[in-house]
Design a protein around this motif. Structure first.
Motif, PDB file in Angstrom:
ATOM      1  N   ALA A  87      17.356  13.301  -0.996  1.00  9.79           N
ATOM      2  CA  ALA A  87      17.896  14.637  -0.753  1.00  9.79           C
ATOM      3  C   ALA A  87      17.765  14.978   0.726  1.00  9.79           C
ATOM      4  CB  ALA A  87      17.124  15.660  -1.594  1.00  9.79           C
ATOM      5  N   TYR A  88      18.718  15.721   1.232  1.00 12.12           N
ATOM      6  CA  TYR A  88      18.605  16.210   2.609  1.00 12.12           C
ATOM      7  C   TYR A  88      17.593  17.351   2.687  1.00 12.12           C
ATOM      8  CZ  TYR A  88      22.638  13.484   4.134  1.00 12.12           C
ATOM      9  OH  TYR A  88      23.487  12.449   4.463  1.00 12.12           O
ATOM     10  N   ASP A  89      17.003  17.514   3.867  1.00 12.70           N
ATOM     11  CA  ASP A  89      15.970  18.527   4.069  1.00 12.70           C
ATOM     12  C   ASP A  89      16.479  19.921   3.691  1.00 12.70           C
ATOM     13  OD1 ASP A  89      14.261  16.610   5.025  1.00 12.70           O
ATOM     14  OD2 ASP A  89      14.538  17.106   7.147  1.00 12.70           O
ATOM     15  N   GLY A  90      15.695  20.598   2.892  1.00 15.26           N
ATOM     16  CA  GLY A  90      15.962  21.997   2.585  1.00 15.26           C
ATOM     17  C   GLY A  90      16.925  22.242   1.451  1.00 15.26           C
ATOM     18  N   ILE A  91      17.577  21.199   0.924  1.00  7.06           N
ATOM     19  CA  ILE A  91      18.598  21.428  -0.099  1.00  7.06           C
ATOM     20  C   ILE A  91      17.978  21.883  -1.419  1.00  7.06           C
ATOM     21  CG2 ILE A  91      20.441  20.390  -1.461  1.00  7.06           C
ATOM     22  CD1 ILE A  91      21.223  20.858   1.408  1.00  7.06           C
ATOM     23  N   GLU A  92      16.848  21.320  -1.779  1.00  8.19           N
ATOM     24  CA  GLU A  92      16.224  21.747  -3.037  1.00  8.19           C
ATOM     25  C   GLU A  92      15.849  23.221  -2.981  1.00  8.19           C
ATOM     26  OE1 GLU A  92      13.090  20.040  -6.313  1.00  8.19           O
ATOM     27  OE2 GLU A  92      12.791  19.495  -4.208  1.00  8.19           O
ATOM     28  N   THR A  93      15.296  23.653  -1.866  1.00 10.44           N
ATOM     29  CA  THR A  93      14.956  25.071  -1.703  1.00 10.44           C
ATOM     30  C   THR A  93      16.210  25.930  -1.709  1.00 10.44           C
ATOM     31  OG1 THR A  93      12.955  24.537  -0.453  1.00 10.44           O
ATOM     32  CG2 THR A  93      13.864  26.746  -0.170  1.00 10.44           C
TER      33      THR A  93
END
Length: 216
Positions: A87-93
């Motif tokens: 996953a790219y940084d920050g996408i889950e958030t």
């Protein structure tokens, strides 16, 4: 007000480049054809598997060879599609915050449909997308707008309250063909220059910027 955000997958939600490259290189090697460095695939992907096979086979392309290469790709990728994918940084958030805001999310990709849910469930197991479509026989691939138009209509949204998010010129043309505004992400496979030249309505450099845009 935006009520629906539809994402591309490869280069937008997930860095899938190494696994795609490894699968195509496996298929090429099976036919004793030259393989490519992973980074070269930044400019090969985005137009579906048939085009990817055609481009990488280059002058050795034949319809019969392409059928074999596609089958080898799918066999290999089925077992290895999440080996290196992240996953790219920050996408889950970002997805969590959109859930909290009751902003619906969906995915439309040119990746073969069978692989889309597997990758999403591996990277974002607690997030539920309204729809998650790869390349399906019922729709022509992007940049034809039919899949995006159908997803919006079937789920009861309006184009004016929808944003498409992607990383390539194909994504920009796709959204505009459907009459939907598009946000390009600079962290993907192609970069901000291509997105700007293609006419993206917005370009963001982080998941936080994308969240502010959706809520802007």
């Amino acid at each position: 007000m935006l009520k629906l955000v539809v994402f591309d997958l490869d280069g937008t939600l997930a860095d899938t480049l190494a696994d795609l490259a490894n699968a195509v290189n496996y298929a090429l090697a099976r036919q004793h054809l030259p393989t490519y460095p992973v980074d070269d695939y930044r400019h090969f992907v985005g137009n579906g598997i048939d085009n990817l096979i055609r481009v990488t086979m280059a002058d050795a392309y034949t319809p019969e060879g392409a059928v074999r290469a596609k089958a080898d790709f799918q066999t290999y990728y089925a077992d290895h599609c999440t080996d290196c994918t992240v996953a790219y940084d920050g996408i889950e958030t970002l997805l969590d915050r959109l859930d909290t805001d009751h902003t619906a999310t969906a995915v439309i990709s040119n990746k073969p449909d069978r692989f889309v849910p597997e990758i999403l469930s591996a990277l974002y197991p607690r997030h539920t997308f309204l729809s998650a479509w790869g390349q399906r026989d019922e729709f022509p691939r992007k940049p034809s707008p039919e899949s995006l138009e159908a997803l919006i209509e079937r789920n009861g949204y309006q184009k004016s309250e929808t944003l498409y998010v992607g990383d390539s010129n194909v994504d920009v043309v796709f959204a505009h063909n459907a009459g939907v505004k598009v946000c390009g992400v600079s962290w993907g496979f192609r970069g901000a220059k291509e997105l700007r030249e293609a006419g993206a309505d917005f370009i963001v450099n982080s998941a936080e910027e994308l969240y502010r845009l959706v809520n802007g």
